[in-house]
Design a protein around this motif. Structure first.
Motif, PDB file in Angstrom:
ATOM      1  N   ARG C 317       0.844  -1.198   0.000  1.00  0.00           N
ATOM      2  CA  ARG C 317       0.000   0.000   0.000  1.00  0.00           C
ATOM      3  C   ARG C 317       0.883   1.253   0.000  1.00  0.00           C
ATOM      4  O   ARG C 317       0.627   2.211  -0.733  1.00  0.00           O
ATOM      5  CB  ARG C 317      -0.899  -0.020   1.237  1.00  0.00           C
ATOM      6  CG  ARG C 317      -1.829   1.153   1.332  1.00  0.00           C
ATOM      7  CD  ARG C 317      -2.884   0.896   2.396  1.00  0.00           C
ATOM      8  NE  ARG C 317      -3.457   2.151   2.881  1.00  0.00           N
ATOM      9  CZ  ARG C 317      -2.957   2.863   3.886  1.00  0.00           C
ATOM     10  NH1 ARG C 317      -1.869   2.454   4.496  1.00  0.00           N
ATOM     11  NH2 ARG C 317      -3.536   3.988   4.261  1.00  0.00           N
ATOM     12  N   ILE C 320       2.297   1.765  -3.438  1.00  0.00           N
ATOM     13  CA  ILE C 320       1.352   2.329  -4.399  1.00  0.00           C
ATOM     14  C   ILE C 320       1.142   3.810  -4.140  1.00  0.00           C
ATOM     15  O   ILE C 320       1.036   4.612  -5.069  1.00  0.00           O
ATOM     16  CB  ILE C 320       0.015   1.550  -4.320  1.00  0.00           C
ATOM     17  CG1 ILE C 320       0.241   0.124  -4.813  1.00  0.00           C
ATOM     18  CG2 ILE C 320      -1.064   2.235  -5.140  1.00  0.00           C
ATOM     19  CD1 ILE C 320      -0.885  -0.814  -4.479  1.00  0.00           C
ATOM     20  N   THR C 332      10.636   3.986  -4.028  1.00  0.00           N
ATOM     21  CA  THR C 332       9.517   3.126  -4.407  1.00  0.00           C
ATOM     22  C   THR C 332      10.003   1.709  -4.675  1.00  0.00           C
ATOM     23  O   THR C 332       9.410   0.731  -4.210  1.00  0.00           O
ATOM     24  CB  THR C 332       8.823   3.691  -5.661  1.00  0.00           C
ATOM     25  OG1 THR C 332       8.655   5.079  -5.487  1.00  0.00           O
ATOM     26  CG2 THR C 332       7.494   3.012  -5.883  1.00  0.00           C
TER      27      THR C 332
END
Lengths: 169, 388, 430
Positions: C317, C320, C332
């Motif tokens: 989560r 994202i 990321t």
């Protein structure tokens, strides 16, 4: 539990204990002496463990190394170390002390040499697993009275110490 | 003890820090320098503590690490030029400082600020009082070991600083007022934002209280700690919440109303015991009273000019004036002597922090080290104001 | 080699007891690295959780959500100049952090992560734990004295007085739990950590709920005393930063200081594990008696894997929701990789659980068992760790005299009373 390298650990621990003991009386700095004493106490606790007396070893660590020595340090830290280091030793009776410890050594050696009969052929088969339980049964069984007397004496000693240090009660 | 401490203690003879009291069980006394770099002295206060174990036998404050000679600077600046300097004294309540100074000069000039300016002044000053108390609460709680209130109060104080920033461009040293009124007209939406802030902060004050007021440890740490009786407080000239917590109902906003405080309906919270807990309660109640004043002021704020007629060059007639206001920390007074020139002949500030700090010694004697930080916190001192 | 390794998996005693030095060594290494990693994780978690308590974000810069912050901290501390004050007692100053560290890590030799998942099952386990953990105070006292400075000295004095007085209440609370182990047919209790947990297993009850509320009171007393014992808020008087700048480690910096931190966190985990073993059923899963049977066992054995998958889901989560900006690309990717690793571990654990259920491979079944035991033990400790953070965020600090009076006038009489009542009830019931 089968012990490993018993002689090695025995000599290591006894060596540490003796070393600590010597340091205790030779250090001028009281805190260093106290720390050396802790070393001795811990080494002796290790020796107790080797004698299959884990309970005594544990109590030795908790009470002496963890409790009493911390209080020792507590008091020593408040004393002005610089002054005690400079202070000359005032009592001149160390030859007497040396003679006494020499006599003790002679006694030990003579018992070891002459009194072979006093010792059993082999180590006693000690009940390792329920050693602690046995101590409990002894303390609260056969020696109940002595145990309680001892605790009462300690209580009296505590009260006495409190009364002596209190300015007014 | 280092040689430096010895010299310092010799210089401060009134406390007799050098000669130890009669030794008991050979426990030697400890002399500790708390500060000037210490997390709990709120800046650069140095407190020399004489300790028996942890018990405080005496204290001596050493101040002046932040001395900038504000009063002397005033003698070399015109009245208008000196105005920003006062913000740098109590930097967490800069608006109050400015208000006191501007009103003192106005009194000297015999000028009255127009009503709208007075309303703006009251709103901003009371907002500043809340900001100051919030900062006090956060740091005081942090001194006592509660970390979290600090972040809550700073979060909410931010909203006040935002209003200040929108109003005059500065957040801390605001320089919000001018002699004779306010320089800036309020920005569009000022009233709405202030109202929103009042609605926003009311539950937040409850939140602070929820964390502390009934907390057992907080009670034990503050009740009967740093007690000062009303007589002692008056004798030492202590003012502000510290005096009121001792049960003396003295608030200059009521006693000698300035600006237009007489038009508002508010109460003066007082304490009973004069201990740290009462001072805490008094300040919490003061925040709520300030909100009450702000609410009334925002409702009634009139239209009109914001500056009185003040000559371009301020040149008051020779004379002297004393004007004091109720700053968040106590009575903030300005004594100005004018010789008729454009600069003050002498300007003297009566800073509440400085006077309140005197009470530290009698408040902490016989307490423990941990209480010293609690009492320094509860006195709510700002070293910029103590040293000037 | 492989056989001797595998043979242990099939046995049911600890390596210390079996005299299996190889496995003992492996366990020591696993525990040492495990505790170190736990301390690092705790460091990150404390900063993060404390930050969220206090409406801030906490570390966000080093790695995604500050995940690499502990590593950055460690590097910073290692590179820092190592300062020994010129007036300090050099030897004592040098050895003090080591003693603290040694004491808190030695305790782990008897922590029972499972019926056979401990380095050693000592006859006097709990006594050993209490004793060795009480040696930790020596490090603090020595550090405070050796610094030759007033603030550390006061910190050391506070700490020693505090530890000695809370040890008494703590010991009495422990004794009342030990008394409960003797409520069986033979009437003999045990001091062995594994034995204590097994006693709870046999009596089908966590000692927390035994003789309600006696067990609970003893537990609460221990839970309070253990916070005092580890010098954590609200009993962190020895390092009260607002009073004593940093207390006993004021003069320490760099690596030595970090050793103190490591010792403190390791000690926190150690005392929590005592509490878990004595009152919270050790490695037993919740409701092991109510919801017994193979099916329930299987359901609960899925938890370790599911936990890791849950953590992986949180990480995914976060991946994202990462800002889509080239500057955040590495972060990321890193967080994504972290999520992948977590889900991999989760799937592996799930696989072991399912495999143990499906096949009848002894080693697999035993490792699934071991995993479950360690998992539940660690989860219970984690609850305590969270409590430690929670206390710190919520409460002001006690004053020294109040702390002592709470210890001697409240905790000690209550624990003594609980001990006596427990003994009486035990005699009546047993």
């Amino acid at each position: 539990m089968t012990p490993v390298a018993t002689p090695f650990f025995f000599y290591l621990l006894s060596g540490l204990a003796v070393l600590g003991g010597v340091l205790v009386i030779t250090r001028r700095n009281a805190v260093h002496s106290a720390l050396a004493l802790i070393l001795t106490l811990l080494a002796v606790a290790g020796l107790y463990l080797m004698l299959y007396a884990p309970f005594v070893a544990g109590v030795q660590i908790i009470v002496y190394a963890g409790g009493i020595m911390v209080l020792f340090l507590f008091v020593i830290m408040l004393v002005n170390i610089e002054r005690t280091v400079k202070e000359r030793q005032f009592n001149r009776i160390w030859p007497v002390g040396l003679a006494a410890s020499g006599a003790l050594l002679v006694l030990f050696v003579s018992v070891l040499v002459k009194g072979k009969a006093l010792f059993p052929e082999r180590g006693l088969p000690l009940p390792e697993a329920d050693n602690t339980q046995k101590i409990g049964e002894m303390l609260y069984g056969n020696y109940m009275f002595a145990f309680e007397i001892a605790s009462l004496l300690l209580l009296v000693a505590i009260l006495g110490a409190v009364i002596m240090t209190k300015k007014k009660i | 003890m280092t040689a430096e401490t010895k010299n310092a203690t010799n210089a401060l003879s009134n406390l007799d820090l050098e000669t130890p009291e009669k030794p008991y069980l050979d426990s030697n006394e400890l002399i500790i320098n708390m500060g000037p770099q210490h997390p709990a002295t709120h800046g650069v206060l140095r407190v020399i503590l004489k300790l028996d174990g942890e018990k405080v036998l005496g204290t001596e404050c050493v101040i002046g690490y932040l001395h900038r000679g504000v009063e002397k600077i005033a003698e070399n600046r015109t009245y208008t030029m000196f105005n920003p300097y006062v913000d740098r004294m109590d930097y967490v309540a800069a608006v109050s400082n400015g208000l006191g100074y501007c009103q003192a000069v106005e009194k000297l000039l015999n000028v009255e600020a127009p009503p709208r300016a007075n309303y703006i002044r009251v709103i901003l000053t009371e907002l500043n009082r809340i900001a100051s108390h919030q900062l006090w609460l956060g740091t005081h709680a942090l001194d006592i070991g509660a970390m979290t209130p600090l972040f809550y109060t700073f979060r909410d104080r931010e909203e006040i600083l935002k209003i200040f920033e929108k109003y005059c461009g500065a957040r801390l040293t605001t320089h919000a007022f001018r002699i004779g009124g306010c320089q800036y007209e309020t920005y569009a939406g000022f009233e709405r934002e202030v109202k929103e802030f009042v609605a926003f902060v009311k539950p937040k004050i409850d939140e602070y209280e929820e964390l502390l007021t009934t907390n057992r440890i907080w009670l034990e740490r503050t009740k009967n700690v740093g007690v000062i009786s009303a007589e002692d407080a008056i004798a030492l000239g202590v003012t502000g919440p510290v005096l009121r917590a001792s049960g003396v109902k003295w608030d200059i906003r009521k006693a000698l109303p300035y600006a237009n405080y007489s038009e508002f309906d508010f109460e003066i919270p007082i304490g009973e015991n004069g201990d740290t807990y009462d001072r805490y309660l008094v300040r919490m109640a003061e925040m709520r009273q300030s909100l009450r004043i702000i609410e009334q002021a925002v409702e009634r704020i009139p239209e009109g000019p914001i500056m009185a007629k003040v000559p371009k060059v301020i040149k008051p007639a020779a004379g002297e004036i004393y004007h004091s206001i109720e700053a968040p920390k106590g009575e903030l007074g300005y004594f100005i002597v004018s010789d008729g020139s454009t600069q003050p002949y002498r300007l003297r500030v009566r800073p509440p922090s400085f006077v309140n700090l005197q009470a530290l010694d009698i408040m902490v004697r016989g307490l423990l080290v941990a209480d010293v930080v609690a009492v320094i916190g509860t006195l709510d001192i700002v070293l910029g104001e103590v040293d000037r | 080699m492989l056989n001797s390794l595998m043979s242990y998996l099939g046995s049911s005693v600890t390596p210390g007891e079996a005299g299996n030095q190889l496995w003992a060594l492996i366990y020591v290494l696993i525990i040492f690295t495990g505790v170190s990693v736990a301390v690092i994780a705790m460091n990150w978690l404390e900063r993060k959780a404390l930050a969220h308590f206090q409406v801030r974000l906490g570390p966000m810069r080093v790695g995604p959500h500050g995940l690499l912050q502990p590593i950055a901290d460690a590097v910073k501390l290692l590179l820092k100049e190592d300062i020994i004050p010129s007036e300090a007692d050099k030897f004592v100053f040098w050895i003090a952090p080591l003693i603290g560290l040694l004491a808190s890590f030695t305790v782990y030799t008897v922590v029972p992560f499972g019926p056979s998942q401990a380095v050693s099952d000592m006859n006097i386990g709990i006594l050993f734990m209490l004793g060795v953990s009480s040696l930790g105070v020596l490090g603090i006292v020595m550090a405070g004295w050796a610094s030759n400075s007033h603030y550390p000295l006061i910190g050391a004095l506070r700490s020693s007085a505090q530890m000695v007085s809370y040890e008494v209440a703590m010991g009495l609370a422990v004794v009342s739990a030990i008394l409960m182990t003797s409520l069986n047919q033979t009437g003999t209790g045990t001091l062995s950590m594994i034995g204590i947990v097994q006693a709870q297993q046999e009596q089908h009850v966590w000692f927390l709920f035994k003789f309600f509320p006696l067990g609970a009171i003893a537990f609460v007393i221990f839970a309070i005393a253990m916070v005092a014992e580890t010098n954590r808020a609200p009993f962190d008087l020895a390092e009260a930063e607002s009073e004593l700048t940093a207390g006993f480690h004021t003069e320490y910096s760099g690596l030595r200081w970090s050793l103190f931190m490591l010792a403190e966190y390791a000690a926190m985990i150690a005392v929590s594990s005592i509490a878990v073993a004595l009152w919270l059923g050790g490695w037993m899963r919740p409701f092991s008696h109510w919801l017994s049977g193979g099916a329930w066992d299987f359901v609960f054995s899925l938890f370790p894997g599911l936990t890791f998958l849950g953590l992986a889901a949180i990480a995914i989560r976060g991946t994202i929701r990462m800002p889509k900006h080239s500057l955040f690309r590495i972060q990321t990717i890193g967080l994504g990789a972290f999520a992948a690793v977590l889900s991999g571990i989760g799937l592996l654990l799930l696989g072991i659980a399912v495999g143990a259920r499906a096949g009848d491979h002894v080693a697999l079944a035993r490792s699934a068992d071991a995993l479950n035991n360690v998992y539940w033990f660690v989860m219970k400790i984690a609850v305590f760790m969270y409590m430690f953070i929670w206390y710190r965020a919520t409460w002001p600090r006690y004053r020294f005299d109040q702390l002592m009076s709470v210890g001697w006038k409240v905790m000690l009489p209550i624990s003594l009373g609980v001990l006596i009542v427990t003994a009486i009830v035990g005699v009546i019931v047993g």
